[in-house]
Design an enzyme around this catalytic site. Structure first.
Site, mmCIF file in Angstrom:
data_model
loop_
_atom_site.group_PDB
_atom_site.id
_atom_site.type_symbol
_atom_site.label_atom_id
_atom_site.label_comp_id
_atom_site.label_asym_id
_atom_site.label_seq_id
_atom_site.Cartn_x
_atom_site.Cartn_y
_atom_site.Cartn_z
ATOM 1 N N HIS A 178 35.685 34.828 -15.231
ATOM 2 C CA HIS A 178 34.422 35.221 -15.869
ATOM 3 C C HIS A 178 34.748 36.331 -16.860
ATOM 4 O O HIS A 178 35.601 37.181 -16.583
ATOM 5 C CB HIS A 178 33.424 35.799 -14.849
ATOM 6 C CG HIS A 178 32.702 34.784 -14.020
ATOM 7 N ND1 HIS A 178 32.467 34.944 -12.674
ATOM 8 C CD2 HIS A 178 32.143 33.597 -14.352
ATOM 9 C CE1 HIS A 178 31.793 33.905 -12.203
ATOM 10 N NE2 HIS A 178 31.588 33.066 -13.204
ATOM 11 N N CYS A 274 29.561 42.339 -11.251
ATOM 12 C CA CYS A 274 29.016 41.046 -10.821
ATOM 13 C C CYS A 274 28.126 41.154 -9.593
ATOM 14 O O CYS A 274 27.371 40.237 -9.301
ATOM 15 C CB CYS A 274 30.064 39.957 -10.674
ATOM 16 S SG CYS A 274 31.592 40.383 -9.965
#
Ligand code: ARG
Length: 295
Positions: A178, A274
């Site tokens: 990511h 996150c």
């Protein structure tokens, strides 16, 4: 006075490492001490929440769900800007059950007038939320990662939904799957990145746009300790315990860094950024418009 930044977190009561969808996830290591890791995760989540609140944020807790252990990473739930949200489409089937729950949450925000518009990426266009779409407040655009989880086609959808510029960055390493694992945009215009995670073209774009004086390269150790995956607002930065010289580099530039023990979440391949989703992210254009409307 500006309002406190508003951050969504998910209760870690259903967190575990029970499957492998990135190279950091080791269900075997987790099951060697299920209870110990679980307990540590509960403490770490609370410590993160407290560090964020101490730094001045408002944290909104959402319940987790059985069978969806990675829901504790709401950065992947949606891309949010100016009271509008576009909800993710997960590449891995293990996380797809989260979509409906996050969609419901944002729809409830819309019903309460907190959000004006809620949409979802088309079913076949994988996009994993703010984890792969990072707002650059200084430059007023999104940096968007693709090539590991999110697909390149998602970029046009994001651009059309928000009407803002998207700067594409191809991710080439499965360890940095990511964008938020290897890229951090700071309030002063600095960017922290882990060069090895990007294609040559991506590295070039980052260097050209950010400029040498604002660009901070993180070392292997800090990248592997998930320190780039940090939450920043104002001069505050909250991250997993920093290893290398990153803390010093950020302090030199006037940031106040808080390190939190997030080891049990790193076992799932995630850190501070996150584990949160910024709900009140606003572009300068929308802020100016709101000021005019209030005047
Ligand atoms: N186990 C999760 C996954 O692989 C971790 C997600 C971390 N999120 C992030 N935005 N980096 O999807």
């Amino acid at each position: 006075m500006s309002r406190a930044p508003s951050l969504l977190m998910v209760d870690p009561g259903h967190f575990e490492v029970s499957y492998t969808i990135n190279p950091w996830m080791k269900p075997d290591a987790w099951s060697q001490d299920r209870e110990g890791h679980f307990r540590a995760a509960q403490a770490s989540s609370l410590a993160l929440r407290q560090a964020l609140e101490k730094a001045g944020a408002e944290v909104i807790m959402m319940p987790g769900a059985a069978g969806l252990p990675d829901m504790v990473f709401p950065a992947n739930a949606a891309v949010v800007l100016d009271g509008r949200a576009i909800v993710a489409r997960f590449r891995c089937p293990e996380r797809r059950g989260e979509e409906a729950l996050f969609l419901k949450l944002f729809q409830s925000y819309r019903a309460r007038g907190l959000f004006t518009e809620v949409a979802q990426y088309p079913e076949t266009v994988f996009q994993e939320g703010a984890g792969d779409c990072i707002w650059d407040h200084t430059r007023q655009f999104f940096w968007a990662g693709y090539g590991q989880r999110s697909v390149r086609e998602s970029l046009a959808v994001t651009r059309d939904f928000f009407g803002v510029t998207i700067e594409p960055l191809e991710l080439v390493s499965p360890r940095f799957y990511h964008l938020d694992t290897c890229f951090l945009s700071l309030s002063g215009g600095e960017v922290v990145y882990y060069p090895q995670a990007f294609s040559e073209a991506g590295r070039g774009r980052i260097r050209d746009i950010v400029g040498a004086d604002k660009l901070i390269a993180a070392g292997d150790e800090d990248a592997a300790a998930f320190c780039i995956n940090a939450v920043n607002f104002g001069r505050e930065i909250v991250m997993a315990r920093p290893k290398d010289g990153l803390r010093a580099k950020l302090s030199e530039r006037g940031y106040h860094v808080t390190g939190v023990d997030l080891d049990s979440f790193i076992m799932s391949g995630g850190g501070a950024y996150c584990m949160t989703l910024r709900l009140d992210r606003a572009s300068d254009a929308a802020t100016a418009k709101a000021k005019v409307a209030r005047a």
